[in-house]
Design a protein around this motif. Structure first.
Motif, PDB file in Angstrom:
ATOM      1  N   LYS A  20       0.827  -1.213   0.000  1.00  0.00           N
ATOM      2  CA  LYS A  20       0.000   0.000   0.000  1.00  0.00           C
ATOM      3  C   LYS A  20       0.857   1.258   0.000  1.00  0.00           C
ATOM      4  N   ASN A  21       1.954   1.245   0.772  1.00  0.00           N
ATOM      5  CA  ASN A  21       2.850   2.402   0.769  1.00  0.00           C
ATOM      6  C   ASN A  21       3.468   2.619  -0.605  1.00  0.00           C
ATOM      7  N   ALA A  22       3.861   1.515  -1.266  1.00  0.00           N
ATOM      8  CA  ALA A  22       4.441   1.634  -2.609  1.00  0.00           C
ATOM      9  C   ALA A  22       3.412   2.172  -3.594  1.00  0.00           C
ATOM     10  N   MET A  23       2.176   1.694  -3.499  1.00  0.00           N
ATOM     11  CA  MET A  23       1.118   2.185  -4.390  1.00  0.00           C
ATOM     12  C   MET A  23       0.860   3.664  -4.148  1.00  0.00           C
ATOM     13  N   ASN A  24       0.874   4.088  -2.893  1.00  0.00           N
ATOM     14  CA  ASN A  24       0.668   5.502  -2.593  1.00  0.00           C
ATOM     15  C   ASN A  24       1.792   6.358  -3.171  1.00  0.00           C
ATOM     16  N   ARG A  25       3.033   5.850  -3.091  1.00  0.00           N
ATOM     17  CA  ARG A  25       4.154   6.606  -3.661  1.00  0.00           C
ATOM     18  C   ARG A  25       4.029   6.698  -5.176  1.00  0.00           C
ATOM     19  N   ILE A  26       3.603   5.617  -5.805  1.00  0.00           N
ATOM     20  CA  ILE A  26       3.421   5.638  -7.267  1.00  0.00           C
ATOM     21  C   ILE A  26       2.341   6.632  -7.654  1.00  0.00           C
ATOM     22  N   ASN A  27       1.227   6.610  -6.934  1.00  0.00           N
ATOM     23  CA  ASN A  27       0.142   7.555  -7.240  1.00  0.00           C
ATOM     24  C   ASN A  27       0.578   8.999  -7.012  1.00  0.00           C
ATOM     25  N   ALA A  28       1.343   9.218  -5.932  1.00  0.00           N
ATOM     26  CA  ALA A  28       1.826  10.579  -5.666  1.00  0.00           C
ATOM     27  C   ALA A  28       2.765  11.047  -6.767  1.00  0.00           C
ATOM     28  N   ALA A  29       3.658  10.149  -7.232  1.00  0.00           N
ATOM     29  CA  ALA A  29       4.581  10.518  -8.310  1.00  0.00           C
ATOM     30  C   ALA A  29       3.824  10.809  -9.604  1.00  0.00           C
ATOM     31  N   ASP A  30       2.819  10.019  -9.906  1.00  0.00           N
ATOM     32  CA  ASP A  30       2.027  10.272 -11.110  1.00  0.00           C
ATOM     33  C   ASP A  30       1.313  11.617 -11.029  1.00  0.00           C
ATOM     34  N   ARG A  31       0.775  11.917  -9.872  1.00  0.00           N
ATOM     35  CA  ARG A  31       0.074  13.198  -9.723  1.00  0.00           C
ATOM     36  C   ARG A  31       1.044  14.379  -9.816  1.00  0.00           C
ATOM     37  N   GLU A  32       2.245  14.226  -9.228  1.00  0.00           N
ATOM     38  CA  GLU A  32       3.243  15.294  -9.343  1.00  0.00           C
ATOM     39  C   GLU A  32       3.679  15.475 -10.793  1.00  0.00           C
ATOM     40  N   LYS A  33       3.818  14.369 -11.519  1.00  0.00           N
ATOM     41  CA  LYS A  33       4.183  14.452 -12.937  1.00  0.00           C
ATOM     42  C   LYS A  33       3.101  15.184 -13.721  1.00  0.00           C
ATOM     43  N   THR A  34       1.837  14.829 -13.475  1.00  0.00           N
ATOM     44  CA  THR A  34       0.732  15.496 -14.160  1.00  0.00           C
ATOM     45  C   THR A  34       0.684  16.976 -13.814  1.00  0.00           C
ATOM     46  N   ALA A  35       0.892  17.300 -12.525  1.00  0.00           N
ATOM     47  CA  ALA A  35       0.891  18.708 -12.106  1.00  0.00           C
ATOM     48  C   ALA A  35       2.019  19.477 -12.785  1.00  0.00           C
ATOM     49  N   ALA A  36       3.206  18.850 -12.879  1.00  0.00           N
ATOM     50  CA  ALA A  36       4.341  19.518 -13.536  1.00  0.00           C
ATOM     51  C   ALA A  36       4.048  19.758 -15.017  1.00  0.00           C
ATOM     52  N   GLU A  37       3.407  18.788 -15.667  1.00  0.00           N
ATOM     53  CA  GLU A  37       3.056  18.960 -17.081  1.00  0.00           C
ATOM     54  C   GLU A  37       2.065  20.108 -17.261  1.00  0.00           C
ATOM     55  N   PHE A  38       1.082  20.187 -16.391  1.00  0.00           N
ATOM     56  CA  PHE A  38       0.108  21.271 -16.487  1.00  0.00           C
ATOM     57  C   PHE A  38       0.759  22.626 -16.196  1.00  0.00           C
ATOM     58  N   GLU A  39       1.662  22.662 -15.197  1.00  0.00           N
ATOM     59  CA  GLU A  39       2.348  23.918 -14.898  1.00  0.00           C
ATOM     60  C   GLU A  39       3.225  24.358 -16.064  1.00  0.00           C
ATOM     61  N   ALA A  40       3.927  23.394 -16.682  1.00  0.00           N
ATOM     62  CA  ALA A  40       4.760  23.738 -17.836  1.00  0.00           C
ATOM     63  C   ALA A  40       3.902  24.259 -18.989  1.00  0.00           C
ATOM     64  N   GLU A  41       2.782  23.610 -19.227  1.00  0.00           N
ATOM     65  CA  GLU A  41       1.895  24.064 -20.306  1.00  0.00           C
ATOM     66  C   GLU A  41       1.345  25.450 -20.001  1.00  0.00           C
ATOM     67  N   SER A  42       1.008  25.693 -18.715  1.00  0.00           N
ATOM     68  CA  SER A  42       0.510  27.008 -18.330  1.00  0.00           C
ATOM     69  C   SER A  42       1.580  28.085 -18.533  1.00  0.00           C
ATOM     70  N   SER A  43       2.838  27.760 -18.149  1.00  0.00           N
ATOM     71  CA  SER A  43       3.927  28.720 -18.352  1.00  0.00           C
ATOM     72  C   SER A  43       4.156  28.995 -19.831  1.00  0.00           C
TER      73      SER A  43
END
Length: 329
Positions: free
Chosen positions: A170-193
């Motif tokens: 469960k901890n590993a799955m949570n880390r994977i989900n957190a990394a995916d969300r951070e990646k998506t957020a970074a992509e959206f921030e880059a597109e916004s910039s």
């Protein structure tokens, strides 16, 4: 009245009362006579023969729920705990089978649930177990219905109510989900910039274009105004040189007035005598003349440097004799 007679009367009264019994709603009673099945009695007031008939047991006809917790592993070797809730009831027409064929129905249902879950889950990966838990529940219900209908039980529904992987998984799955969300957020921030930078660049380009167009229009109007001013002054008898000097002087004092009106302007030293305008005009005319002379001299020097190209020598086919042969008459 003697005591034995009283005892017999009391004993007979209790026997008479024991002949009657009640059956609650949503339940059935199994009656045996001398240890042999006699009948099934449903809800209401019922009668039996004292001493001869006895109540063998009561069967609950309500929907019951059994929670089964199973530990198994998935196809990708992840151990999980699953909680399967089985909702079932006894079929009223098959109370005899439910009472006599199975002694421990809960254990029987639990065994079938274990068998089905441990056959289905190892075929799936962990993510697929979460996505296809309804398929697992349907498989459990189908298997239970086929097995338990024979024993007088009807499986109403089966639900996979909980899937609990190991804590490390469960901890590993949570880390994977957190990394995916951070990646998506970074992509959206880059597109916004990128959008902001592009919009800013477009706005600056449009601003520069409009500014250049405004400057060009301004200079065009200034030139047109100067031409009109010179024409007006010529009409009143002022020649072009005097008109130019007057215009230069006027613009000179307008500039001094604009600089003096600005409170935030730095210190600028400019000549402010009336002769300053005429001097500026003479300097401008002298500069134009000098520029024209320099241009003419450069043209002449370029012509002197350029020399005519030599003509190519044509090759001769043979030698010609300088002496001529006299003609014989």
């Amino acid at each position: 009245m003697s005591i034995p007679f009283i005892v017999i009367i009391v004993f007979g009264f209790f026997i008479f009362l024991s002949s009657f019994f009640t059956v609650k709603q949503q339940s059935s009673v199994v009656i045996e006579r001398f240890g042999k099945f006699l009948s099934v009695r449903n809800s209401g007031l019922q009668l039996k023969i004292p001493i001869v008939d006895r109540i063998a047991g009561r069967v609950n006809l309500k929907i019951q729920q059994l929670d089964v917790i199973i530990e198994t592993k998935t196809k990708d070797n992840v151990f999980i705990k699953m909680k399967v809730s089985v909702q079932f009831k006894v079929i009223q027409e098959k109370v005899y089978d439910a009472f006599y064929k199975l002694e421990y129905p809960h254990d029987q249902i639990t065994a079938y649930v274990f068998d089905v879950v441990r056959a289905e889950v190892p075929k799936l990966k962990l993510d697929d177990v979460f996505e296809r838990k309804d398929d697992i529940a349907i498989a459990v219900k189908r298997e239970l219905n086929e097995a338990m209908t024979t024993y007088g039980y009807d499986i109403i529904n089966t639900l996979v109510t909980d899937i609990d992987p190991d804590i490390q998984v469960k901890n590993a799955m949570n880390r994977i989900n957190a990394a995916d969300r951070e990646k998506t957020a970074a992509e959206f921030e880059a597109e916004s910039s990128r959008i902001r930078i592009v919009a800013k660049a477009k706005a600056e380009a449009e601003s520069k274009r409009l500014q250049g167009q405004g400057i060009a229009d301004q200079r065009r109007e200034i030139a047109r105004g100067l031409v009109e001013s010179v024409e007006v002054l010529n009409n009143v008898g002022i020649n072009s040189q005097e008109a130019s000097a007057l215009i230069v002087v006027t613009q000179h004092y307008d500039t001094l007035q604009a600089i003096g009106a600005d409170a935030n302007s730095n210190l600028i030293l400019l000549p402010n005598s009336p002769q300053a305008g005429s001097d500026m005009l003479n300097n401008m005319v002298a500069s134009f003349s000098a520029s024209n002379q320099v241009g003419e001299m450069m043209k002449k020097n370029n012509k002197k440097i350029e020399k005519p190209k030599p003509k190519p020598i044509e090759p001769q086919s043979g030698y010609e004799d300088d002496t001529t042969t006299p003609e014989i008459k």
